[in-house]
Every structure is written in structure tokens, then in C-alpha cells.
Scaffold this motif. Structure first.
Motif, PDB file in Angstrom:
ATOM      1  N   GLY A 194      15.815  -2.565  -6.026  1.00  0.00           N
ATOM      2  CA  GLY A 194      16.820  -2.443  -7.065  1.00  0.00           C
ATOM      3  C   GLY A 194      18.205  -2.491  -6.468  1.00  0.00           C
ATOM      4  O   GLY A 194      18.510  -3.381  -5.692  1.00  0.00           O
ATOM      5  N   GLY A 195      19.009  -1.537  -6.809  1.00  0.00           N
ATOM      6  CA  GLY A 195      20.406  -1.548  -6.387  1.00  0.00           C
ATOM      7  C   GLY A 195      20.565  -1.343  -4.896  1.00  0.00           C
ATOM      8  O   GLY A 195      19.629  -0.954  -4.198  1.00  0.00           O
ATOM      9  N   GLU A 196      21.736  -1.633  -4.425  1.00  0.00           N
ATOM     10  CA  GLU A 196      22.080  -1.494  -3.013  1.00  0.00           C
ATOM     11  C   GLU A 196      21.808  -0.071  -2.525  1.00  0.00           C
ATOM     12  O   GLU A 196      22.301   0.903  -3.096  1.00  0.00           O
ATOM     13  CB  GLU A 196      23.572  -1.833  -2.833  1.00  0.00           C
ATOM     14  N   GLY A 197      20.968   0.043  -1.491  1.00  0.00           N
ATOM     15  CA  GLY A 197      20.726   1.350  -0.899  1.00  0.00           C
ATOM     16  C   GLY A 197      19.888   2.304  -1.749  1.00  0.00           C
ATOM     17  O   GLY A 197      19.774   3.482  -1.443  1.00  0.00           O
ATOM     18  N   LYS A 198      19.307   1.797  -2.811  1.00  0.00           N
ATOM     19  CA  LYS A 198      18.520   2.653  -3.696  1.00  0.00           C
ATOM     20  C   LYS A 198      17.126   2.847  -3.119  1.00  0.00           C
ATOM     21  O   LYS A 198      16.309   1.920  -3.079  1.00  0.00           O
ATOM     22  CB  LYS A 198      18.418   1.985  -5.072  1.00  0.00           C
ATOM     23  N   LYS A 199      16.835   4.036  -2.644  1.00  0.00           N
ATOM     24  CA  LYS A 199      15.565   4.298  -1.963  1.00  0.00           C
ATOM     25  C   LYS A 199      14.415   4.432  -2.957  1.00  0.00           C
ATOM     26  O   LYS A 199      14.591   4.982  -4.048  1.00  0.00           O
ATOM     27  CB  LYS A 199      15.678   5.608  -1.166  1.00  0.00           C
ATOM     28  N   LEU A 200      13.237   3.969  -2.518  1.00  0.00           N
ATOM     29  CA  LEU A 200      12.033   4.196  -3.308  1.00  0.00           C
ATOM     30  C   LEU A 200      11.606   5.658  -3.144  1.00  0.00           C
ATOM     31  O   LEU A 200      11.822   6.265  -2.097  1.00  0.00           O
ATOM     32  CB  LEU A 200      10.904   3.292  -2.796  1.00  0.00           C
ATOM     33  N   GLU A 201      10.969   6.199  -4.163  1.00  0.00           N
ATOM     34  CA  GLU A 201      10.477   7.580  -4.049  1.00  0.00           C
ATOM     35  C   GLU A 201       9.396   7.681  -2.992  1.00  0.00           C
ATOM     36  O   GLU A 201       9.300   8.664  -2.275  1.00  0.00           O
ATOM     37  CB  GLU A 201       9.919   8.060  -5.389  1.00  0.00           C
ATOM     38  N   GLU A 202       8.548   6.635  -2.938  1.00  0.00           N
ATOM     39  CA  GLU A 202       7.513   6.606  -1.911  1.00  0.00           C
ATOM     40  C   GLU A 202       7.578   5.259  -1.214  1.00  0.00           C
ATOM     41  O   GLU A 202       7.646   4.214  -1.875  1.00  0.00           O
ATOM     42  CB  GLU A 202       6.139   6.793  -2.555  1.00  0.00           C
ATOM     43  N   ARG A 203       7.557   5.301   0.113  1.00  0.00           N
ATOM     44  CA  ARG A 203       7.591   4.042   0.862  1.00  0.00           C
ATOM     45  C   ARG A 203       6.330   3.236   0.575  1.00  0.00           C
ATOM     46  O   ARG A 203       5.264   3.792   0.342  1.00  0.00           O
ATOM     47  CB  ARG A 203       7.643   4.320   2.366  1.00  0.00           C
ATOM     48  N   LEU A 204       6.457   1.910   0.655  1.00  0.00           N
ATOM     49  CA  LEU A 204       5.308   1.035   0.479  1.00  0.00           C
ATOM     50  C   LEU A 204       5.103   0.239   1.767  1.00  0.00           C
ATOM     51  O   LEU A 204       6.050  -0.336   2.293  1.00  0.00           O
ATOM     52  CB  LEU A 204       5.558   0.057  -0.672  1.00  0.00           C
TER      53      LEU A 204
ATOM     54  N   ILE B 112       0.865  -1.182   0.000  1.00  0.00           N
ATOM     55  CA  ILE B 112       0.000   0.000   0.000  1.00  0.00           C
ATOM     56  C   ILE B 112       0.903   1.234   0.000  1.00  0.00           C
ATOM     57  O   ILE B 112       1.758   1.369   0.890  1.00  0.00           O
ATOM     58  CB  ILE B 112      -0.895   0.028   1.254  1.00  0.00           C
ATOM     59  N   PRO B 113       0.734   2.131  -0.967  1.00  0.00           N
ATOM     60  CA  PRO B 113       1.588   3.318  -0.988  1.00  0.00           C
ATOM     61  C   PRO B 113       1.348   4.187   0.247  1.00  0.00           C
ATOM     62  O   PRO B 113       0.213   4.286   0.736  1.00  0.00           O
ATOM     63  CB  PRO B 113       1.188   4.048  -2.266  1.00  0.00           C
ATOM     64  N   GLU B 114       2.397   4.781   0.714  1.00  0.00           N
ATOM     65  CA  GLU B 114       2.365   5.559   1.945  1.00  0.00           C
ATOM     66  C   GLU B 114       1.222   6.577   1.967  1.00  0.00           C
ATOM     67  O   GLU B 114       0.533   6.729   2.963  1.00  0.00           O
ATOM     68  CB  GLU B 114       3.714   6.278   2.107  1.00  0.00           C
ATOM     69  N   ARG B 115       0.992   7.272   0.857  1.00  0.00           N
ATOM     70  CA  ARG B 115      -0.001   8.354   0.923  1.00  0.00           C
ATOM     71  C   ARG B 115      -1.423   7.818   1.062  1.00  0.00           C
ATOM     72  O   ARG B 115      -2.258   8.448   1.710  1.00  0.00           O
ATOM     73  CB  ARG B 115       0.165   9.322  -0.250  1.00  0.00           C
ATOM     74  N   ASN B 116      -1.710   6.623   0.536  1.00  0.00           N
ATOM     75  CA  ASN B 116      -3.025   6.025   0.785  1.00  0.00           C
ATOM     76  C   ASN B 116      -3.153   5.655   2.254  1.00  0.00           C
ATOM     77  O   ASN B 116      -4.182   5.855   2.876  1.00  0.00           O
ATOM     78  CB  ASN B 116      -3.213   4.722   0.012  1.00  0.00           C
ATOM     79  N   PHE B 117      -2.073   5.100   2.746  1.00  0.00           N
ATOM     80  CA  PHE B 117      -2.113   4.593   4.101  1.00  0.00           C
ATOM     81  C   PHE B 117      -2.407   5.692   5.112  1.00  0.00           C
ATOM     82  O   PHE B 117      -3.028   5.462   6.129  1.00  0.00           O
ATOM     83  CB  PHE B 117      -0.785   3.898   4.433  1.00  0.00           C
ATOM     84  N   PHE B 118      -1.953   6.911   4.804  1.00  0.00           N
ATOM     85  CA  PHE B 118      -2.084   7.998   5.781  1.00  0.00           C
ATOM     86  C   PHE B 118      -3.352   8.818   5.642  1.00  0.00           C
ATOM     87  O   PHE B 118      -3.470   9.885   6.208  1.00  0.00           O
ATOM     88  CB  PHE B 118      -0.852   8.910   5.708  1.00  0.00           C
ATOM     89  N   MET B 119      -4.337   8.323   4.895  1.00  0.00           N
ATOM     90  CA  MET B 119      -5.511   9.150   4.628  1.00  0.00           C
ATOM     91  C   MET B 119      -6.519   9.231   5.770  1.00  0.00           C
ATOM     92  O   MET B 119      -7.267  10.190   5.852  1.00  0.00           O
ATOM     93  CB  MET B 119      -6.210   8.673   3.355  1.00  0.00           C
ATOM     94  N   GLU B 120      -6.562   8.217   6.632  1.00  0.00           N
ATOM     95  CA  GLU B 120      -7.534   8.276   7.737  1.00  0.00           C
ATOM     96  C   GLU B 120      -6.756   8.344   9.051  1.00  0.00           C
ATOM     97  O   GLU B 120      -6.019   7.422   9.385  1.00  0.00           O
ATOM     98  CB  GLU B 120      -8.466   7.050   7.703  1.00  0.00           C
ATOM     99  N   ALA B 121      -6.941   9.438   9.792  1.00  0.00           N
ATOM    100  CA  ALA B 121      -6.060   9.759  10.912  1.00  0.00           C
ATOM    101  C   ALA B 121      -6.041   8.703  12.029  1.00  0.00           C
ATOM    102  O   ALA B 121      -4.970   8.265  12.451  1.00  0.00           O
ATOM    103  CB  ALA B 121      -6.436  11.114  11.488  1.00  0.00           C
ATOM    104  N   ASP B 122      -7.214   8.276  12.494  1.00  0.00           N
ATOM    105  CA  ASP B 122      -7.270   7.307  13.587  1.00  0.00           C
ATOM    106  C   ASP B 122      -6.653   5.974  13.171  1.00  0.00           C
ATOM    107  O   ASP B 122      -5.967   5.308  13.947  1.00  0.00           O
ATOM    108  CB  ASP B 122      -8.717   7.042  14.009  1.00  0.00           C
ATOM    109  N   HIS B 123      -6.924   5.627  11.929  1.00  0.00           N
ATOM    110  CA  HIS B 123      -6.420   4.368  11.388  1.00  0.00           C
ATOM    111  C   HIS B 123      -4.887   4.368  11.400  1.00  0.00           C
ATOM    112  O   HIS B 123      -4.257   3.414  11.843  1.00  0.00           O
ATOM    113  CB  HIS B 123      -6.949   4.200   9.962  1.00  0.00           C
ATOM    114  N   VAL B 124      -4.323   5.452  10.937  1.00  0.00           N
ATOM    115  CA  VAL B 124      -2.872   5.589  10.915  1.00  0.00           C
ATOM    116  C   VAL B 124      -2.302   5.500  12.322  1.00  0.00           C
ATOM    117  O   VAL B 124      -1.353   4.770  12.580  1.00  0.00           O
ATOM    118  CB  VAL B 124      -2.450   6.941  10.306  1.00  0.00           C
ATOM    119  N   GLU B 125      -2.936   6.226  13.214  1.00  0.00           N
ATOM    120  CA  GLU B 125      -2.444   6.259  14.581  1.00  0.00           C
ATOM    121  C   GLU B 125      -2.426   4.850  15.174  1.00  0.00           C
ATOM    122  O   GLU B 125      -1.501   4.479  15.869  1.00  0.00           O
ATOM    123  CB  GLU B 125      -3.333   7.181  15.416  1.00  0.00           C
TER     124      GLU B 125
END
Length: 497
Positions: free
Chosen positions: A108-118, A82-95
Motif C-alpha cells: 500500500g502506501g509508502e512505508g506502510k508495514k504489514l501487520e504480519e510479514r509474508l 506464506i504468513p510468518e506464523r505458518n512458516f515458523f511452526m517447525e523448528a528445524d525447517h525454520v532454522e
RNA sequence: AGACAGGUGGUCUAGAUUGGUAUGAUUCUUGCUUGGGGUGCAAGCGGUCGCGGGUUCAAUUCCCGCCCUGUCUACCA
């Protein structure tokens, strides 16, 4: 196990611990010796499900899925991430869930960060409702009922236990959208009926449904209703829960429909989450005995085992009869039948092995039986022995099979009532809870108003308030056990897993 | 997440105050024996002593870190 036992030289194939003497050790032995799970995978809270458990669990899924589909649910399969921004849409749920989430941050490569956490889904509200907002357009689309069978991930609990509590667990989640709050409430009732039908009728697990107190709800819910089962260790365990989400998620996720007057409205959502892996754990814990597994007939990987009793020189004759019996059973029933014709272990060893694995019916055939034209039929629970004419054997087996699960269910359902004790003081509550019972008490409220009393009670008893019974409540109290205010709510208090 | 206890062939276990690559049982394989509730005998296979680092001529053993398991507490399905 002590050093002495390890050196005793006796085979250690069977369960050596008595269930009521040391439940935890018993459960661990059951898991290993009946080959249900393997904890040697070496990632905390992630276990291997072995064949014997997997077969039963698949059967449990099949029953549950067909019941949900009968009630108008359609299946689907969502992505695990689940992409981070979907996950954070409902406040109580996130908390509620954020502290338990496994995040994928690199690829991918060693230490290569994703643009958005999943996020590895801990539950799928935030994945599904994102899609629901695209799928649902009009009241004609409602009710919209979907479920998926999947695995979810929660980083929690140092006390992981195979099946009971893991960091990856197997469940079904149903997510339904309705036009009115009343329809949503009706769905919650349907979910509870489904739970009784599955857990009590099919899996022989005695449960009570509670409305959880306000402070103990699913993150983001209006109300939470959860089934608690009582284990022999005297603790309850939360099994399926169904949540009235109201429009708490519809708003942030924009789950809207056009009503018959052409006006746009938010949908009312419910979600239901039976954790099959945990239900399996509770089932084997509740039904099992000192010999090992006891399973409902439909869930047993092998339902009828045929054990030949060989004597020197008569192997051919005995084998012939056994094969005949196997063939007839397979033709006349759809039971899972196993002929255990291994010649290198004794019948006694086979008896013990199949009993440990919870096979409901055993058929023994030896030279003596053949001479008398009979077979010996032995049931796992209760352990009854029948001598039956060989021509009547199939009918008898069918008869036993038909009644087997109901017998098991009756045996365990009765137990529940004896475990509830009404008490008037916190001290009494503590006593009954410590002797492995559920305390029935009065509390001023299960809204936030009752929170301080609840804290006081939970501290004083070392147990938790599980909530208000959903089915009819016949017990009433004069005063709150903590603050003494009149007209309290009747709730139940128990230790939990 | 915290406290404590552990991790030695597939499984269980002995060994450490005295550092020198390891005890026994069971499983498994082969052969015989046996067979109505866990047969017995013989031989054989099987171990980088959880992982990484440190001390040392030498570490399974002593020290540190990590991982995993168990028990008891704190949170969830």
C-alpha cells in the motif's frame, strides 16, 4: 574475449569457446547465443527465460506432470506467500530456511508495514500442511498425493548461474501423506524411480541416488535422498531430492487422520522436489558440445529443420520441393517442423545456427538432390549424413527420431562409471577429485557419529561427502578413511555446484 | 556472504598516469551480389560511457557509495 578478438571483424554468432577448455565461458556463450536466457534483467539471481529454453522447459514440465499424475498425484496451486506464523511452526525447517527467505513487509502506501510479514515461499511445506490438516480427516483420505508446478524464492548464493542456481527458480514439488511409515518409505522409492525415468530415460542425464548423511539433510527431514549428476567440469550437482519427513511436520501442523479403529493418528509425509530449471541447466551442460546445444528429440523446440539450397534461377523449384516435404512431414508425423526459407543468409550459416540450437534432424534439399530424387538428412548428434530417396525420406526421419534419444542416453550413461575411483587415503581422494573424478571411500558412519570424520575428509579433499548409494553397492572397504574404524559405510565424495 | 577483476551503441571492443560527450568491428535496415558448412560491396540507423553523490569552468576518465556481471572460496534444489 580479448580486445583482439573483438576487432577481428568475424561474425561471432557461433560458440567460440571449447567446452573442455573453459566450461564456464562455454556455458555463458551457450546461454546467450542460443538465446536461452537473458541475464540483463539486472536483479541478481533473477533471469529471463527466453523462448528457446522456455519451450523445452514446458515440455519437461509436461512429461514430469503426466508421470506424477500417473502415480496418483493430483495438481493444485498454492499462493506464493506464506504468513510468518505458518512458516515458523517447525523448528528445524525454520532454522534451515530462515536465512534464505525474501520477506514482504510493506504494502500500500509508502512505508506502510504489514501487520504480519509474508514470506515468498522458499518451498511450500508450511503452506500446504496448514491446508492438509483441514483436508485430511480419515484413513479413507489416504494416501493423499498432491503436486504443484511453481516458482520458489531463496535468497542465497552469490554465485548465481543461469538455470543452475538462481534466487528464483522453477520446480515441481510433490507432498504426500500416508497412514504408515512403510507407505511413506515406498513413496520415497517411487520418487526415485520417477527421477530415473525422467532424468535418465527422457533427459539423458546420468545420475546416482544417494542417501545424504545426517548432517546434510533437508531442514526438518528424517532422511534425504538426492540424485547427483556429474558435469564435465568434474563437479556434481544436486538434482531432484526426495525427503522422508516422517511425522516431523504432521505434529506441528496437526496433520491427523482417524484410523479404521477410530483412533486419531499423525500422518507420515514425504516431499519430492525436482527443480526443472536446474535439471534443464544440467541437461544442456551435459549434452551440449562445441557446436552448441544438443537436446533429446522430444524436448527440441524444432525437431526437423528443412534447409533449401538455393541456386540462382532455381529458387522456385527448390522451394516447391521443400514445401512439399514440410507438408508431408506435418501430415505424417507430429514433429515440430521448420522450413528455413530465409534468402538473405547462406545454407552454411543456417546449418551452424540450427546446430547451435540443438535441432536433432536437418533435411537439405537442393537442385542436385531434386535431379537425383533424393534428400540429404543430417543428424545433430552424432553428426551423420544420409542420402535418402525422397519417397523414403519420411520413414527414415521417423526411424532416426525414434532412436535419437536412446543413442544420446547410451552415450552419456556409459561415462558415469569411468568417473568413480576407489581410494584408501585422503591424499588419494584429493588427487582423484582434483582430476575431475568422484572418490569412492569408506567412512565410519553417515549418522552424526561420523560427523567429525566427515569434516576431516571434506577439509582434506576440498570436496563433499554426497552420501551412501541407494541402489546396490558392490564396493566395500576395510576401514574408515579418516579414523580407521572397521566396517565402514561406502560413500562418494565429490566437488559440487 | 568474503576476496579479486570488470560494466562504453543490440553485441564485442578502443580511449583514462595526459578530465574538454567517444574508436573499430559485428548485428540491424535498404539495395545489389551470392548460395552444397559462417559471401562480398555500398549507404543508413543506433551511445544521457551501469546508477547516485563529490571534486572541477568542465567527469566516460579522478574520489566515495550502491547495483549488476565474471573468477575463486563459504552454503543450498
Amino acid at each position: 574475449m580479448s580486445a583482439k578478438d573483438g576487432q577481428a571483424g568475424k561474425p561471432q554468432k557461433g560458440i567460440t569457446v571449447k567446452k573442455d577448455e573453459d566450461f564456464s565461458a562455454w556455458y555463458t556463450e551457450l546461454i546467450t547465443k542460443a538465446e536461452l536466457a537473458d541475464i540483463r534483467y539486472n536483479v541478481k539471481g533473477f533471469i529471463v527465460y527466453r523462448a528457446w529454453a522456455t519451450i523445452s522447459i514446458k515440455k519437461m514440465y509436461a512429461k514430469y506432470e503426466s508421470e506424477l499424475e500417473k502415480n496418483g498425484h493430483m495438481p493444485l496451486v498454492m499462493p506464493t506467500v506464506i504468513p510468518e506464523r505458518n512458516f515458523f511452526m517447525e523448528a528445524d525447517h525454520v532454522e534451515g530456511f530462515a536465512p534464505e527467505v525474501f520477506w514482504v513487509t510493506e504494502a500500500g502506501g509508502e512505508g506502510k508495514k504489514l501487520e504480519e510479514r509474508l514470506a515468498l515461499r522458499p518451498t511450500s511445506e508450511t503452506a500446504l500442511y496448514y491446508m492438509y490438516s483441514m483436508w485430511i480427516r480419515s484413513y479413507q483420505d489416504l494416501p493423499f498425493k498432491r503436486y504443484q508446478s511453481c516458482q520458489v524464492f531463496r535468497y542465497e548464493g552469490s554465485m548465481t548461474r543461469p538455470f543452475f542456481r538462481a534466487r528464483e527458480f522453477h520446480w515441481i514439488e510433490a507432498h504426500d501423506v500416508f497412514a504408515t511409515l512403510d507407505d511413506a518409505k515406498a513413496q520415497v522409492r517411487e520418487d526415485m524411480e520417477t527421477t530415473y525415468k525422467m532424468l535418465q530415460d527422457e533427459f539423458c542425464i546420468p545420475i546416482i541416488f544417494f542417501q545424504r548423511p545426517e548432517w546434510d539433510k533437508f531442514a526438518g527431514a528424517v532422511h534425504t535422498y538426492a540424485a547427483d549428476a556429474l558435469l564435465d567440469s568434474g563437479k556434481v550437482i544436486q538434482l531432484p531430492s526426495t525427503h522422508l519427513l516422517g511425522d516431523n511436520f504432521s505434529k506441528p501442523f496437526d496433520v491427523k487422520f482417524i484410523n479404521s479403529e477410530g483412533v486419531s493418528e499423525y500422518g507420515y509425509i514425504t516431499c519430492y522436489g525436482p527443480a526443472i530449471s536446474r535439471i534443464y541447466g544440467a541437461m544442456i551442460a551435459i549434452l551440449g558440445d562445441d557446436q552448441g546445444l544438443v537436446l533429446p528429440f522430444d524436448l527440441a523446440p524444432v525437431q526437423v529443420v528443412i534447409v533449401p539450397i538455393y541456386f540462382k534461377g532455381k529458387e522456385q523449384m527448390v522451394n516447391g520441393k521443400c514445401q512439399e516435404m514440410e507438408k508431408v512431414l506435418k501430415e505424417e508425423t507430429d514433429f515440430s517442423v521448420k522450413l528455413d526459407d530465409r534468402e538473405y543468409i547462406t545454407p552454411g550459416e543456417k546449418f551452424n545456427e540450427w546446430e547451435m540450437r540443438g535441432v536433432p534432424i536437418r533435411v537439405e534439399i537442393g537442385p542436385r538432390d531434386i535431379k537425383k530424387e533424393q534428400v540429404v538428412i543430417v543428424t545433430r548428434n552424432p553428426r551423420d549424413k544420409h542420402f535418402i530417396k525422397i519417397d523414403d525420406a519420411v520413414e527414415k526421419i521417423k526411424e532416426i527420431a525414434n532412436g535419437y534419444t536412446a543413442k544420446l542416453r547410451d552415450k552419456h550413461l556409459r561415462k558415469f562409471d569411468d568417473l568413480i575411483v576407489m581410494v584408501e587415503t585422503i591424499g588419494e581422494a584429493r588427487e582423484v577429485i582434483e582430476s575431475g573424478h568422484i572418490a569412492c571411500i569408506g567412512i565410519c558412519s553417515i549418522d552424526m557419529r561420523g560427523y567429525d570424520c566427515a569434516e576431516n575428509i571434506e577439509k582434506g579433499t576440498g570436496a563433499f561427502i554426497r552420501g551412501k548409494r541407494v541402489d546396490e553397492e558392490s564396493i566395500s572397504f576395510e576401514r574408515c578413511i579418516s579414523c580407521g574404524r572397521p566396517d565402514p559405510v561406502t560413500v562418494y565424495c565429490a566437488k559440487s555446484y
